[in-house]
Design a protein around this motif. Sequence first.
Motif, PDB file in Angstrom:
ATOM      1  N   LEU A 123       0.827  -1.207   0.000  1.00 53.40           N
ATOM      2  CA  LEU A 123       0.000   0.000   0.000  1.00 53.40           C
ATOM      3  C   LEU A 123       0.859   1.253   0.000  1.00 53.40           C
ATOM      4  O   LEU A 123       0.588   2.210  -0.743  1.00 53.40           O
ATOM      5  CB  LEU A 123      -0.937  -0.001   1.213  1.00 53.40           C
ATOM      6  N   LEU A 124       1.890   1.265   0.825  1.00 52.33           N
ATOM      7  CA  LEU A 124       2.740   2.450   0.940  1.00 52.33           C
ATOM      8  C   LEU A 124       3.595   2.672  -0.306  1.00 52.33           C
ATOM      9  O   LEU A 124       4.041   3.795  -0.569  1.00 52.33           O
ATOM     10  CB  LEU A 124       3.644   2.322   2.176  1.00 52.33           C
ATOM     11  N   SER A 125       3.807   1.609  -1.062  1.00 54.08           N
ATOM     12  CA  SER A 125       4.633   1.753  -2.272  1.00 54.08           C
ATOM     13  C   SER A 125       3.830   2.211  -3.490  1.00 54.08           C
ATOM     14  O   SER A 125       4.349   2.261  -4.597  1.00 54.08           O
ATOM     15  CB  SER A 125       5.344   0.427  -2.583  1.00 54.08           C
ATOM     16  N   ASP A 168      -5.127   2.745  -5.971  1.00 58.09           N
ATOM     17  CA  ASP A 168      -6.134   1.821  -6.505  1.00 58.09           C
ATOM     18  C   ASP A 168      -7.114   1.495  -5.381  1.00 58.09           C
ATOM     19  O   ASP A 168      -6.773   0.777  -4.424  1.00 58.09           O
ATOM     20  CB  ASP A 168      -5.431   0.548  -7.005  1.00 58.09           C
ATOM     21  N   ALA A 169      -8.339   2.016  -5.491  1.00 57.34           N
ATOM     22  CA  ALA A 169      -9.331   1.867  -4.415  1.00 57.34           C
ATOM     23  C   ALA A 169      -9.674   0.407  -4.144  1.00 57.34           C
ATOM     24  O   ALA A 169      -9.775  -0.024  -2.980  1.00 57.34           O
ATOM     25  CB  ALA A 169     -10.592   2.642  -4.763  1.00 57.34           C
ATOM     26  N   ALA A 212      -7.885  -2.332  -4.839  1.00 54.92           N
ATOM     27  CA  ALA A 212      -6.718  -3.020  -4.267  1.00 54.92           C
ATOM     28  C   ALA A 212      -6.539  -2.633  -2.804  1.00 54.92           C
ATOM     29  O   ALA A 212      -6.237  -3.485  -1.945  1.00 54.92           O
ATOM     30  CB  ALA A 212      -5.461  -2.698  -5.072  1.00 54.92           C
ATOM     31  N   THR A 213      -6.735  -1.350  -2.513  1.00 56.27           N
ATOM     32  CA  THR A 213      -6.614  -0.879  -1.126  1.00 56.27           C
ATOM     33  C   THR A 213      -7.601  -1.603  -0.227  1.00 56.27           C
ATOM     34  O   THR A 213      -7.255  -2.046   0.871  1.00 56.27           O
ATOM     35  CB  THR A 213      -6.855   0.642  -1.056  1.00 56.27           C
ATOM     36  N   ARG A 214      -8.851  -1.699  -0.715  1.00 62.54           N
ATOM     37  CA  ARG A 214      -9.875  -2.392   0.086  1.00 62.54           C
ATOM     38  C   ARG A 214      -9.486  -3.854   0.322  1.00 62.54           C
ATOM     39  O   ARG A 214      -9.621  -4.375   1.430  1.00 62.54           O
ATOM     40  CB  ARG A 214     -11.230  -2.302  -0.614  1.00 62.54           C
ATOM     41  N   ASP A 215      -9.007  -4.530  -0.731  1.00 64.43           N
ATOM     42  CA  ASP A 215      -8.617  -5.939  -0.590  1.00 64.43           C
ATOM     43  C   ASP A 215      -7.487  -6.099   0.425  1.00 64.43           C
ATOM     44  O   ASP A 215      -7.516  -7.009   1.271  1.00 64.43           O
ATOM     45  CB  ASP A 215      -8.172  -6.504  -1.952  1.00 64.43           C
ATOM     46  N   PHE A 216      -6.490  -5.214   0.328  1.00 62.93           N
ATOM     47  CA  PHE A 216      -5.349  -5.298   1.258  1.00 62.93           C
ATOM     48  C   PHE A 216      -5.786  -5.028   2.696  1.00 62.93           C
ATOM     49  O   PHE A 216      -5.356  -5.702   3.634  1.00 62.93           O
ATOM     50  CB  PHE A 216      -4.251  -4.315   0.843  1.00 62.93           C
ATOM     51  N   VAL A 217      -6.641  -4.023   2.886  1.00 64.83           N
ATOM     52  CA  VAL A 217      -7.107  -3.686   4.244  1.00 64.83           C
ATOM     53  C   VAL A 217      -7.932  -4.834   4.831  1.00 64.83           C
ATOM     54  O   VAL A 217      -7.805  -5.174   6.014  1.00 64.83           O
ATOM     55  CB  VAL A 217      -7.908  -2.359   4.222  1.00 64.83           C
ATOM     56  N   GLU A 218      -8.794  -5.437   4.017  1.00 63.86           N
ATOM     57  CA  GLU A 218      -9.593  -6.574   4.496  1.00 63.86           C
ATOM     58  C   GLU A 218      -8.692  -7.748   4.883  1.00 63.86           C
ATOM     59  O   GLU A 218      -8.940  -8.437   5.889  1.00 63.86           O
ATOM     60  CB  GLU A 218     -10.597  -6.994   3.421  1.00 63.86           C
ATOM     61  N   ALA A 219      -7.638  -7.990   4.087  1.00 62.49           N
ATOM     62  CA  ALA A 219      -6.687  -9.060   4.412  1.00 62.49           C
ATOM     63  C   ALA A 219      -5.980  -8.760   5.735  1.00 62.49           C
ATOM     64  O   ALA A 219      -5.788  -9.654   6.570  1.00 62.49           O
ATOM     65  CB  ALA A 219      -5.671  -9.229   3.290  1.00 62.49           C
ATOM     66  N   MET A 220      -5.617  -7.495   5.936  1.00 59.06           N
ATOM     67  CA  MET A 220      -4.962  -7.112   7.196  1.00 59.06           C
ATOM     68  C   MET A 220      -5.919  -7.270   8.374  1.00 59.06           C
ATOM     69  O   MET A 220      -5.528  -7.698   9.462  1.00 59.06           O
ATOM     70  CB  MET A 220      -4.455  -5.669   7.106  1.00 59.06           C
TER      71      MET A 220
END
Length: 201
Positions: A155-157, A162-163, A165-173
């Motif tokens: 996300l930081l890179s 990408d909204a 992708a951000t949602r997918d990454f946050v849900e995984a976290m």
Amino acid sequence: SFNRLSDELERTVAQLARERDHRETILQSMDEAVLAVDGEQRVTSANRAAVKLLRLPDGAVGRALIELVRTPALHELLAAETQTLPETELTLAGPPPTLVTAHVARLHEQEGHVIVLRDVTVMRRLETIRRDFVANVSHELRTPVSVIQANLETLLSGALADAQATRDFVEAMQRNATRLAALVADLLDLSRLEAGQYPLA
């Protein structure tokens, strides 16, 4: 004079008997197995714990220890020349085999040894379980932490743009943070259980 000497002798004998009974009571109430052998390694004394741990038969006193206990490591300890040996761990033949710590000391007043044995079978088994548990938990904790760290770096890179992708990454976290919280809660429950502070249903 004879009467006085007789009274003193009677008092001395009575006192010695009380001291002997006191020592015998302490010896028999010990959790550790205590065994005494003479210079020829014949059993001269054994407390209840020794009889149970070593499965000694009736009439063991007076018999050679090698006839009663088939544990070469114990006889090797008795054959050593040193006055007091360091505590040694050895296995008594079973079934089932019993892991014990053995402390052997020479008697000063007469030929022979005193042997103190403590059953550590359960303790060693629990230590093994604890080691395995810590290793497994360390592995279980590493996985969600790695996922959260990788997602944050992505996300930081630049993935924040990408909204979806951000949602997918946050849900995984979030999923992995929940998993971490559950593991930590289990660890705390186990800690309270070990300390006797966790009520069992």
